[in-house]
Each structure stands twice: as C-alpha cells, then as structure tokens.
Design an enzyme around this catalytic site. Structure first.
Site, PDB file in Angstrom:
ATOM      1  N   HIS A  90      -9.941   7.027   6.019  1.00  0.00           N
ATOM      2  CA  HIS A  90      -9.032   8.073   5.535  1.00  0.00           C
ATOM      3  C   HIS A  90      -7.700   7.492   5.079  1.00  0.00           C
ATOM      4  O   HIS A  90      -6.844   8.242   4.593  1.00  0.00           O
ATOM      5  CB  HIS A  90      -8.770   9.088   6.652  1.00  0.00           C
ATOM      6  CG  HIS A  90      -7.903   8.544   7.738  1.00  0.00           C
ATOM      7  ND1 HIS A  90      -8.301   7.506   8.557  1.00  0.00           N
ATOM      8  CD2 HIS A  90      -6.637   8.861   8.123  1.00  0.00           C
ATOM      9  CE1 HIS A  90      -7.334   7.224   9.414  1.00  0.00           C
ATOM     10  NE2 HIS A  90      -6.303   8.036   9.171  1.00  0.00           N
ATOM     11  N   HIS A 105      -2.634   7.759   2.384  1.00  0.00           N
ATOM     12  CA  HIS A 105      -3.245   8.516   3.474  1.00  0.00           C
ATOM     13  C   HIS A 105      -3.845   9.791   2.903  1.00  0.00           C
ATOM     14  O   HIS A 105      -3.148  10.578   2.246  1.00  0.00           O
ATOM     15  CB  HIS A 105      -2.190   8.844   4.536  1.00  0.00           C
ATOM     16  CG  HIS A 105      -2.771   9.432   5.800  1.00  0.00           C
ATOM     17  ND1 HIS A 105      -3.215  10.730   5.890  1.00  0.00           N
ATOM     18  CD2 HIS A 105      -2.982   8.877   7.026  1.00  0.00           C
ATOM     19  CE1 HIS A 105      -3.673  10.968   7.101  1.00  0.00           C
ATOM     20  NE2 HIS A 105      -3.536   9.849   7.819  1.00  0.00           N
TER      21      HIS A 105
END
Length: 930
Positions: A90, A105
């Site tokens: 992620h 992110h």
C-alpha cells in the site's frame, strides 16, 4: 529528508495523462534544487490538511499533497530508485536523483488490507514506448532464451550473463578471467551425466501400493497427490490434470476413444478441495469411468494434516450416491472397522483389499460413473500417530525365512513395498524385511512363497554398540581450521527422512554461535518419499559476504554425501573443484523403489565411486561405510550423518570449531549424547581408521547362510554337505562328480579362463535341491530358522505361517493363483514330522511327487546334467563365455508354483538362444585385403 514546499495549484487531473505536471520545490540545506513531478495517478489534488488522518494532516512524515483518485494505476512521479515497497503493497518509497525521498501512500488504513487489491507493476509502464530501455532476463537482446522460465536459476549462468555485458563496455581482465572460469564449469555440467538417480517412491506400507493397481489390459489416469508417483511404476497409469480436473480429460476423450472405460485416481484431499466437481461433471456427461477415491485419512503430501470439515468414508459414499453414480463400493484393509448402524447409501458393498482386482473388473463393466472408495490410513501418518500413542500398533512383525526364500521378487511385486530389501547369501540373493522402515502393512505376505512368517509379540532386537566403555582413546590432534575467503560452500546430500537437513541446521547454529553468517537452501522435492535431498549451506564472516546461497558448478568446498546414489548425481559431481573440494560419502547401498519390480536390480556402486573419485581426485575423496560403522558403534545407523560431519572436521574441511559444533548438537536437543559421540568417533575414524576397525572387529554373520564362501572348494564342500542333509550321501556324490568333471574340462579346454565350474557348482545344486514340501519343512525344522528369528527379535514369540498347501489351497478366481492360508505355531511340529519323510521324495510313495511342478523339477535336473555334458564336450576358448551363461540360466528359475512357471518359461527361451550361439561354429577370422 529535504524540506518540501508546495506551490499549490488545483488542476483537474481527471482527463489529463500521467505526464501532467505538478511542480514542487524541494529546498535542502545546500543550494535549492527544483524537482518536477508528474502526477502519479489520475484524480483530484488536495492539500494534506484535508486528509482525515492525523499522521498526514499534521505532516508527521513531511510535507506533500493528497490526490483523490479517479484511476487505479500508480506510477512513479519522476526518475527515481524504488527503495522499498511495503509488505502490504500500500506504500512505496522512492529516492530521486537529488536525494529527495518520496513516499507514495495509497488510501487510509490500507495497511490492514495486507496487500489485497494492490499489484506492483513496473515493466508495463516502462516498456512499449519508442525509447524503452533494453531489458533482458528470460530472453537476451536477440530474443533468444537466456534464463528459461522452467527450472532453477543457476548463479554461474547469471554471473556469466552479467560478466559478458560488462565486458562489452571495456576490457576488464579480472572479469574476463572469471567469466572464462565459470564457462568452463558450465561446460563440465553439460558434459556430465547422472550415473544413477534416486526416484521418489511410495512409502513403506503406503496404501497406494495396493490402491493404484489396475487389472491387466485396463488403464487409469493419475491425479494430484502422492499417488501421482504411480506414473513411473508399471501400472498403466498416465496423465494428470490440475487439482479438481480429475476425469475432465476423459470427458473430452471418451467419445473418440475405442476404450470403453477408465479408472480415475482421486485423493481424498483433492476430493475435499475441488475434485467433487469433476466427479459431478463425469456423472452429467454420462461417461464410463470409475473414480477411485483414495481415502488415507490425512493430507499426506503436505505433512499429514487432518481434513477440513468432517470428511469420512460414509459421508463421501452418501455424497457421491446422491450425485447419481451407478454404484459405490468400499475397499479397505479392515472391513470390520465400520461400526454397526453406519449410515451407508443403498446398495453399497464393503470388500477386503484382497478382492480389489475382482471389484475393479465388476465396476469396469458398469455403464456410467461408478465410485470405489479405497480406505486405508496413510503409512507415514500411522507411524507418526503410533509414536504419539494415537493409533493401534499391532504387536507383530514379519520375517522371511531366508533359506526358504527363492529370491523371485513376487513379494515385492505384490506389495510394491520398499521395506522388502535384498539379502545376499551363500545360496543366492534372497529377501529380508527392513524392520526399521516397516510400517506394518503386511501385504508382502501375499507373495506366493512359503517363506513369510508373522511373529507375534516380536520386538526388534537392539544392540548397544561397541562405542560404550571405550573412552581410553587419548586426545586427538586438532585439525587445521580452514579460513573463509568470501564464503564457504557445503553441500549435504542424502535420502529424505534420514536427517540430511539437520546437518545444515547444526552447522548453521555452530556458525551463529561463532558470530559467523550462514545461509541455507534445502531442495527436498519429494524427498519425504525416499527421494533425493540437497542442502546447500553457505558460511561466511558476515552476511554481506553471502551473495548467493545455491552452490554452483565448481563452488563447493565440502560435499557430505549421505547416500552414494545422490552424491553421484550430476548436480553434485559438477559442484566440486579439483584441488580444493573435499568429498566425504557414505558407501552404504540403499536400493531405490525400482527393486520392487526388478528382482535383479543392483546399484552401479563401483561406477558411482569412480565418478566421485575422478571428479575430486583420489586424495580428496573419502569413501567410508558410515552406516556400517555407526551401526556397529551405536547400535543403529541414525548417527551416520554426524559421524560424517566429525570425519570431515578432522580432515580440516569445516571452518568451525569443535566447541561450536558440539554446542549446536546440544541445542538441537535430539539424541544429544549419541550425536556428540558420533562426532567424536567420526574424528577418530578419520585419524586412525585401522584402530576403529579393529575395535569393531569383523562383522559376524547373523546366520550361516549369510557367510559367503571364499573359494570354489568351499562352495562345493558346503553344497555337498547341504545335499547330504537334503537327501543322502549318494545324492551329494552325484553332484560332486559332475562338478569335478566340469572343473577338469574347463582347466583343460579353456586354460586361463574361469567361471564355468563355479556356475555349474551353484546352479546344479540349485536344481537338485528343489524346494518341495519335504525341503521347506526341513528348512523350518532344522534349527537355523529359529536362530535367524532369535538374531532379529526378542520377546514372547508366537509364529503364524502363510502357506498354500497343494491339497488344501483354493484358487483365486481373479488371479488364478492358489490362495494362501494361515497356520498357527503348531506347524513347527508338523514341519519336523514332514521333514522325516524326505526319503519318499521322487518314489512311488511320494504323494507330492505326482504334481506337474514336481515332475518338472526332476526333469530340470536331468536336462541340466545333459546340457553340462554337452558343454564340457564342446568347450573351447571361443565359446567359453556362452558356456558360462548357459550354465547360469537356472539361477533365473525362481519361486514357487505359478511364479516359478513364469520364470521357467523366460529362462528356457534364454537358454535356447544361448545354446544356438554356443553350438554355432566360431566365426572365421577376417582377412586383410590384398
């Protein structure tokens, strides 16, 4: 990290490409440098303050921006190096050319997804453009295979590929020399062949030994699971599909095949996973197929786990019946184990596994899909559960009367069991049961032979070994510990389940205790099924010194060969470097599963030893009987691997201290005292092998049959004595006279040659001492069998014999062979009584002498005597080899009843061919052209 300042703009990125520019100025303590970033994905731009996450809104990770995405593909925003991809995928950290670190992110709280929904894609975005970079890997610059997609990547091949591409940019002598050295090593790999291979096989007592049999003329398809290995056995089983596709191939093939029916093997784990769907498809397609659901009560292929849910044999039977199969049967080794009141589907029948062939023939004749559930617990799982006291352990063992045994191999064919091993005796190759590996399946007793005896109350007799009480050895000289230059490569090899991987664990721990680095790769495959295992071990001063763990060609400093066959394979032989590597190998011979189907199978032991010696050099090859030495010293062979570690240590082949190795053995916690002693005795055997051998002494044969004759005279003398006991002195003199005639003829007519007299001595005896009812009885009653049992077992023993008496045994309608019957310990008295009537043999009063088998055996003796007379009369140097081969043909006439008939037919065909060659006039010598 440099400070990040946002020159805020809010462009609409919904319809712009990833090359839309968002300018950010990164100010460092040094002069300010500007960095232009492309939008990493499509979406709406927003300041971090609007992010509903305090970590980002409060800029705990630094300044930046947020994007509300409308696309799903994340791209690199600039030229940068990917530093890390978070394990949950992620988040990605990049480092730009000016040193700025950029964190991308995706989402909020997305770490909790553990990677679900994210896919890292680099190649797709870098390639397919006009100025794409050149990337090689699977294929080279010209599109040719460089690193094929199948098989393991070899460090040498990778190094050669990199080295050649570096050399394209300039002349680098060190790299050029190293590339040349590696290429030589790889050429040696290509030119080397395996002397022998160890193929995985069904475990001792495995249910698949029986369950995968198919009737002659029929065919089966393999499936996913241990039973897959049936494909390299002679069982007319081929092909396999993906898990859950078992039988689907037959649905497509059936309309075009002349074969009306096939069997489909389906493991219980696969059935539980997805195989049930394939079975339903076969029912719907109305194909003629019998699913053999092999219920072993565990997922054996992956470690013996219990099945998910409540999978039971009755549940499977009800499920498949509900799907509309035409018939369901259960075949098992214990038909009585199902309790009364078990809920079975209507029409189901239960059969003992001895009825498997007839049951399969019945199912093959039924139109549509049928199901045979073969219910027998996995043999390896039985052993594990018995150790935990969670499974019944029958208080009995099987032993083979080695003198009654004919060495025909029918027990191996019937049981397919690797615990049936060869036994070389004075009277030829026999069979014995390896009690250490036997899982008590007992199917070997079905071999058509009266030599099998079940011994109730038997426990294998254990020996304490001679190592105890011999501590007055004195100090050993300390070996020179080798220095580690870069890394130190070790390969430990052997058979799965014998502790090879433990060698790496102990050496790795020893390295750790000394502050050294260690890397290991265990290549096991199907090693748990008796296959080969390779443990690659790298030792180094620091972890950074280990660049690749796998030992390439020429990269090994030490080979620890726990098995002669595996040590002699191509991948091990080519790993050595002459002049540097040390090779320590256990020469004990363990036959692979091939022996179950080939009674005469032998390992090419001498070829293997030569290959090892040639590869490493005679002075660096240490061929030791580690199994024999460990057994003599400690009472079992389990200590053989650590014994070899000690042996290698004493020769200066391990860059580790004795203290570290002994401490690692202690931390391992398994048989600590024995293994530490084994390390010490390995050192002693390396330092003073003669003294160790003197302590052990010459091995004493457990029985007289295992003591091999050392001369032709001894061979003859022992057989004269045996024939006197068999019949009488006159019968023995008839034998001796014939052998002496051959001995004299060979010396006179073929001077300098040998072998014929010995062949006649052995084979005439074999034919004259044919094992009729009187002889089998005598070989049980004369005391030698009891001595054999006493050497093998201890306890309160009770015998059970498995016989097919000619006047009592009924024929099996499926096989045509007489069915064996069980007889209790009183048979020993019956044997003693019957043996006394040997004088009736061949007379009018012999009740057994009128059978076809006995008349044939008597005729074989007179025919052989006539053949020997012809051989001695026509013997010459030119036909001596044919004479020896002819005289040896009776050795291939083995077994009892129908088994002997089959062997006799093959032997007679070979004899006829050899006799034609023997009688042919010698070829005229070729004359030179004028």
């Amino acid at each position: 990290m440099p400070d990040v300042h946002l020159q805020e703009r809010r462009p609409d990125l919904r319809h712009r490409s990833r090359h839309a520019q968002v300018e950010l100025a990164f100010r460092e303590s040094s002069p300010v440098s500007n960095l232009v970033l492309s939008a990493p994905l499509k979406g709406w731009i927003a300041p971090l303050d609007e992010t509903p996450d305090a970590v980002f809104a409060e800029r705990m990770l630094g300044d930046g921006l947020a994007i509300d995405p409308t696309g799903s593909m994340l791209h690199a925003p600039c030229d940068a190096v990917v530093m890390t991809v978070h394990r949950a995928r992620h988040a990605v950290t990049l480092r730009a050319a000016n040193g700025a670190e950029i964190l991308m992110h995706l989402g909020l709280e997305t770490v909790a997804l553990e990677g679900a929904g994210f896919e890292v894609q680099v190649r797709e975005e870098l390639y397919g453009t006009a100025n794409q970079p050149v990337c090689i890997g699977k294929r080279d610059e010209e599109g040719r295979w460089l690193f094929p997609v199948k098989g393991a990547l070899d460090p040498n091949d990778i190094a050669i590929a990199l080295g050649k591409r570096l050399l394209a940019y300039g002349d680098i002598p060190d790299i050029a020399a190293r590339v040349g050295e590696l290429e030589d090593a790889q050429r040696a790999v290509a030119a080397t062949n395996d002397v022998a291979t160890r193929i995985p096989y069904f475990c001792s007592g495995c249910p698949h030994n029986t369950s995968t049999k198919v009737p002659d003329g029929m065919r089966a398809y393999a499936g996913i699971g241990c039973h897959y290995m049936v494909q390299w056995m002679d069982r007319e089983t081929t092909g396999f599909t993906q898990m859950g596709g078992e039988g689907a191939n037959w649905i497509g093939e059936a309309p075009f095949s002349k074969r009306g029916h096939v069997f489909q093997n389906l493991g219980d784990g696969t059935y539980n996973h997805s195989g049930y769907l394939a079975l339903r498809a076969s029912v719907a397609a109305k194909v003629n197929v019998t699913y053999k659901i092999l219920f072993n009560d565990a997922v054996a292929m992956t470690g013996g786990q219990r099945h998910d849910g409540t999978l039971t044999v009755p549940a499977i039977a009800r499920q498949v019946a509900a799907e509309g199969v035409e018939r369901v049967v259960v075949v098992t080794d214990e038909p009585e184990k199902y309790p009364a009141g078990t809920l079975w589907p209507a029409g189901l029948t239960i059969h003992h596994r001895d009825e498997l062939e007839s049951v399969q023939r019945e199912l093959a004749a039924i139109l549509g899909a049928t199901v045979l559930i073969y219910d027998q617990t996995c043999a390896s799982e039985k052993r594990r559960r018995r150790k935990r006291g969670a499974f019944p352990d029958p208080d009995k063992r099987v032993i083979i009367n080695e003198r009654v045994c004919e060495g025909c191999g029918d027990c191996g064919v019937k049981s397919n069991c690797v615990s049936v091993q060869p036994l070389e005796t004075e009277w030829g190759r026999k069979r014995e049961i390896d009690q250490s590996s036997c899982n008590k399946d007992f199917s070997c007793v079905n071999g058509f032979c009266p030599s099998f005896v079940t011994v109730h109350g038997a426990k294998p007799r254990k020996s304490a070994g001679v190592a105890k009480g011999t501590d007055n050895w004195g100090d050993l000289p300390a070996p020179a510990i080798p220095e580690i230059e870069g890394s130190y490569g070790i390969i430990a090899t052997g058979i799965g389940g014998t502790g090879v991987v433990t060698i790496g664990a102990i050496l790795g721990m020893a390295a750790h205790l000394e502050g050294k680095a260690c890397g290991m790769i265990d290549m096991a495959g199907l090693a748990q099924k008796g296959g080969a295992v390779y443990s690659h071990i790298r030792l180094a001063r620091t972890p950074d010194d280990i660049t690749a763990i796998r030992i390439p060609a020429g990269g090994a400093h030490l080979i620890l060969g726990g098995d002669l066959v595996v040590a002699g394979t191509k991948k091990v032989l080519t790993a050595v470097k002459p002049g540097r590597s040390i090779f320590v190998v256990n020469t004990h011979e363990v036959l692979p599963g091939d022996f179950t189907r080939n009674a005469d199978y032998s390992l090419p032991a001498e070829r293997l030893k030569r290959a090892i010696t040639q590869a490493v050099g005679a002075e660096r090859a240490h061929l030791i009987e580690a199994s024999r030495l460990a057994t003599a010293l400690f009472g079992n062979s389990l200590a053989q691997n650590i014994f070899m570690v000690g042996y290698a240590y004493q020769f200066g082949a391990l860059p580790l201290s004795e203290d570290a190795i002994l401490k690692a053995i202690e931390l391992n916690g398994e048989a600590v005292a024995m293994n530490q002693a084994a390390f010490l005795w390995g050192r002693r055997a390396a330092h003073d092998p003669a003294r160790v051998e003197a302590l052990i002494g010459p091995s004493k044969a457990a029985t007289d049959a295992r003591r091999l004759s050392q001369s032709l005279d001894e061979i003859i003398q022992r057989r004269v004595a045996a024939l006197t006991s068999y019949q009488n002195a006159a019968y023995a003199r008839r034998y001796a006279a014939t052998v002496e005639t051959v001995r004299a003829a060979e010396a006179q007519r073929a001077p300098g040659r040998s072998g014929l007299a010995e062949a006649v001595a052995r084979n005439l005896y074999k034919l004259m001492a044919y094992k009729d009812e009187y002889e089998v009885a005598r070989l049980y009653a004369d005391g030698e069998f009891l001595r054999q049992v006493d050497a093998a077992f201890e306890g309160d023993l009770k015998f059970e014999f498995h016989l097919a008496p000619p006047l009592l045994a009924r024929k099996d309608p499926a096989t045509g062979e007489p069915r064996k019957m069980r007889f209790g310990p009183r048979m020993m008295k019956a044997f003693a009584l019957l043996a006394k009537f040997k004088g009736l043999r061949g007379t009018l009063l012999d009740p057994f002498g009128y059978s076809h088998e006995r008349r044939t055996e008597r005729a074989l003796v007179t025919d052989y005597e006539a053949l020997v007379k012809e051989i001695t009369g026509a013997l010459e140097l030119s036909n001596h080899s044919y004479a020896v081969a002819l005289a040896s043909v009776p050795d291939k006439i083995r077994g009892y009843g129908p088994v002997k008939e089959r062997h006799l037919a093959a032997a007679k065909a070979e004899e006829a061919d050899l006799l034609t060659r023997f009688r042919a006039p010698p070829a005229a010598p070729a004359q030179a052209a004028e």
